[in-house]
Design an enzyme around this catalytic site. Structure first.
Site, PDB file in Angstrom:
ATOM      1  N   GLY A 110      -9.376 -10.234  -1.800  1.00  0.00           N
ATOM      2  CA  GLY A 110      -8.084 -10.762  -1.162  1.00  0.00           C
ATOM      3  C   GLY A 110      -7.408 -12.488  -1.532  1.00  0.00           C
TER       4      GLY A 110
ATOM      5  CE  LYS B 275     -20.433 -19.936   4.569  1.00  0.00           C
ATOM      6  NZ  LYS B 275     -20.572 -19.405   5.974  1.00  0.00           N
TER       7      LYS B 275
ATOM      8  N   GLY C 264     -12.435  -4.338   0.030  1.00  0.00           N
ATOM      9  CA  GLY C 264     -14.367  -4.338   0.818  1.00  0.00           C
ATOM     10  C   GLY C 264     -14.496  -2.550  -0.298  1.00  0.00           C
TER      11      GLY C 264
ATOM     12  NE  ARG D 158      -4.005  -1.901   1.998  1.00  0.00           N
ATOM     13  CZ  ARG D 158      -4.891  -2.444   2.521  1.00  0.00           C
ATOM     14  NH1 ARG D 158      -4.004  -2.615   4.413  1.00  0.00           N
ATOM     15  NH2 ARG D 158      -5.794  -3.094   2.367  1.00  0.00           N
TER      16      ARG D 158
HETATM   17  P1  ADP Z   1     -11.989 -12.767  -2.185  1.00  0.00           P
HETATM   18  O1  ADP Z   1     -11.179 -12.754  -0.795  1.00  0.00           O
HETATM   19  O2  ADP Z   1     -11.370 -12.850  -3.257  1.00  0.00           O
HETATM   20  O3  ADP Z   1     -13.195 -12.578  -2.635  1.00  0.00           O
HETATM   21  P2  ADP Z   1     -13.568 -15.025  -1.110  1.00  0.00           P
HETATM   22  O4  ADP Z   1     -13.423 -14.716   0.279  1.00  0.00           O
HETATM   23  O5  ADP Z   1     -15.155 -14.902  -1.508  1.00  0.00           O
HETATM   24  O6  ADP Z   1     -12.499 -14.596  -2.407  1.00  0.00           O
HETATM   25  O7  ADP Z   1     -13.467 -16.900  -1.094  1.00  0.00           O
HETATM   26  C1  ADP Z   1     -12.123 -17.447  -1.064  1.00  0.00           C
HETATM   27  C2  ADP Z   1     -11.954 -18.824  -0.666  1.00  0.00           C
HETATM   28  O8  ADP Z   1     -13.448 -20.066  -1.089  1.00  0.00           O
HETATM   29  C3  ADP Z   1     -11.213 -19.656   0.347  1.00  0.00           C
HETATM   30  O9  ADP Z   1     -10.774 -19.578   1.291  1.00  0.00           O
HETATM   31  C4  ADP Z   1     -10.947 -21.009  -0.790  1.00  0.00           C
HETATM   32  O10 ADP Z   1     -10.526 -22.348  -0.562  1.00  0.00           O
HETATM   33  C5  ADP Z   1     -12.845 -20.494  -0.799  1.00  0.00           C
HETATM   34  N1  ADP Z   1     -13.496 -22.128  -1.698  1.00  0.00           N
HETATM   35  C6  ADP Z   1     -13.070 -21.800  -3.558  1.00  0.00           C
HETATM   36  N2  ADP Z   1     -14.016 -22.751  -3.816  1.00  0.00           N
HETATM   37  C7  ADP Z   1     -14.800 -23.365  -2.738  1.00  0.00           C
HETATM   38  C8  ADP Z   1     -15.736 -24.809  -2.292  1.00  0.00           C
HETATM   39  N3  ADP Z   1     -15.593 -25.262  -3.433  1.00  0.00           N
HETATM   40  N4  ADP Z   1     -15.452 -25.287  -1.452  1.00  0.00           N
HETATM   41  C9  ADP Z   1     -15.174 -24.732  -0.163  1.00  0.00           C
HETATM   42  N5  ADP Z   1     -14.383 -23.710  -0.030  1.00  0.00           N
HETATM   43  C10 ADP Z   1     -14.229 -22.873  -1.571  1.00  0.00           C
HETATM   44 MG    MG Z   2     -11.784 -13.675   1.486  1.00  0.00          MG
END
Ligand code: ADP
Ligand code: MG
Length: 400
Positions: free
Chosen positions: A357, A199, A380, A38
């Site tokens: 992230g 999710k 965010g 950053r």
């Molecule tokens: P970002 O931080 O890029 O926004 P998220 O936090 O929404 O991404 O999602 C990342 C997480 O999703 C990772 O920890 C990954 O392990 C999990 N993930 C992805 N696919 C699956 C899956 N099929 N089952 C369980 N966890 C998953």
């Molecule tokens: Mg994340």
């Protein structure tokens, strides 16, 4: 994109006081900064202003002190890291308004850089108190916002102050806004969005916004399971939000109406336990998942088809990994599609913008972060932008 002023619009700033909002909310371990990304992002803005002879006062928050002084959350914890990146001495001023700041400005020479104390030591910051914003502004001649990552907050140092002084976007803010505009604001079509991650519930607004903006919505990760289940697929023990089935259907209907093609995987990588290279690992059609199996990645046929979709697109926006990429071999689909996107970007066929992230970590893991057109580390603020929300810090710059 509405227009905002940049450093190119500055007149002669020699001897003038620049209040520059930067992101110094750096990750720390045992009192030392572990990642100075950053600081490096804002270094060009700080050094450009100092080079033009401004007295540069850095404004930033650090942690969550909730409106009270906390010695462990002084922004001076970042001073060594900032000086190391800038290769310049930076004076620390343990206040943010008032005579101490005034006196320090008197001592500073044109081209000098100083850091004001943690904005969040004062309640007026998060309350966006106009009197607090005015007291900060009283010590400056102009304001520069170079912290896109804080632009989703309407705080005194990110929003209020922009209405009180001539306000400009710093170089990092400018680059971020241009990249985001090229991705979703005014993109070359067709546009593909990849949305993955754990999710659906954490990205409902992202999905709802994207179906109205993109031609192809590619859903992977845990959230694909929720969509598959909504369509009657038995996803076994997979991470799945069964209670969101009707929401998933609504999103699919909205996509249909908007002419957005939703891509769900038709093959998947499954296992009986959540472990690296488990003995139970296998690849199958989505309709063949056993009751005791979990979907942990999308399959090779799906990835090949998605790479073909990207070849027909001119713009890609990506948030969320396609599988549980932290563990081999469930990083395979994410790495493979990321490399396809990177290759198309390097050829000049695709504008690719990614953020989040875990997404940034996954692209680094794939070794392609530098080949994407733009990778946002804003967290965010990036997600709120993907939801189509107006960011108060950006709106304030546009109104200035
Ligand atoms: P970002 O931080 O890029 O926004 P998220 O936090 O929404 O991404 O999602 C990342 C997480 O999703 C990772 O920890 C990954 O392990 C999990 N993930 C992805 N696919 C699956 C899956 N099929 N089952 C369980 N966890 C998953
Ligand atoms: Mg994340």
């Amino acid at each position: 994109m509405t227009r905002f002023k940049t450093l190119d619009d500055l007149g002669d700033v020699a001897g003038k006081v620049a209040l520059v909002r930067v992101d110094l909310n750096l990750p720390m371990q045992d009192g030392a900064v572990t990642d100075d990304t950053r600081v490096r992002a804002s270094a060009p803005t700080i050094l450009e202003l100092a080079g033009k002879g401004a007295k540069v006062l850095l404004l930033a928050h650090f942690g969550r002190p909730k409106g009270e002084r906390a010695s462990t959350l002084s922004v001076s914890m970042t001073l060594d890291a900032v000086q190391a990146v800038l290769h310049e001495e930076v004076m620390f001023i343990p206040e943010i308004t008032g005579p101490v700041v005034e006196q320090a400005i008197g001592i500073l020479q044109p081209g000098d850089i100083a850091m004001l104390e943690n904005t969040r030591f004062w309640k007026g910051e998060e309350a966006n108190d106009p009197d607090f914003a005015a007291a900060i502004a009283a010590n400056g001649d102009f304001y520069v916002n170079d912290a896109f990552s804080a632009a989703h907050r309407a705080h005194a140092s990110t929003e209020g102050i922009a209405h009180l002084l001539p306000a400009y976007a710093g170089r990092s803010m400018e680059a971020e806004l241009k990249a985001l505009d090229a991705a979703l604001g005014n993109p070359a079509k067709p546009v593909a969005a990849v949305v993955g991650g754990a999710k659906v519930s954490s990205k409902l607004d992202v999905l709802k916004h994207l179906v109205t903006r993109v031609e192809h919505l590619i859903i992977g990760g845990g959230m694909a399971n929720t969509f598959l289940a909504a369509r009657g697929v038995d996803v076994g023990k997979s991470l799945c939000e069964h209670d969101l089935a009707s929401t998933a259907e609504e999103i699919l209907d909205a996509a249909d109406k908007a002419g957005c093609t939703v891509h769900l995987p038709y093959d998947v990588v499954v296992a009986k336990e959540f472990a690296a290279n488990p003995a139970s690992l296998r690849t199958c059609n989505v309709h063949e998942v056993a009751p005791d199996e979990m979907i942990l990645d999308i399959g090779p046929q799906a990835v090949e088809a998605l790479a073909d979709v990207l070849k027909t697109c001119r713009t890609l926006v990506w948030n969320g990994p396609l599988g549980a990429f932290e563990m081999a071999p469930f990083d395979t689909a994410t790495v493979s599609l990321a490399r396809s996107a990177a290759a198309l970007t390097v050829e000049g066929a695709l504008v690719s913008v990614a953020g989040g992230g875990d997404t940034v970590a996954a692209l680094n893991h794939a070794g392609v972060a530098d080949d994407f057109s733009y990778v946002s580390t804003a967290g965010g603020a990036f997600l709120e932008w993907m939801e189509g929300k107006e960011l108060p810090g950006v709106v304030a710059l546009e109104q200035a």
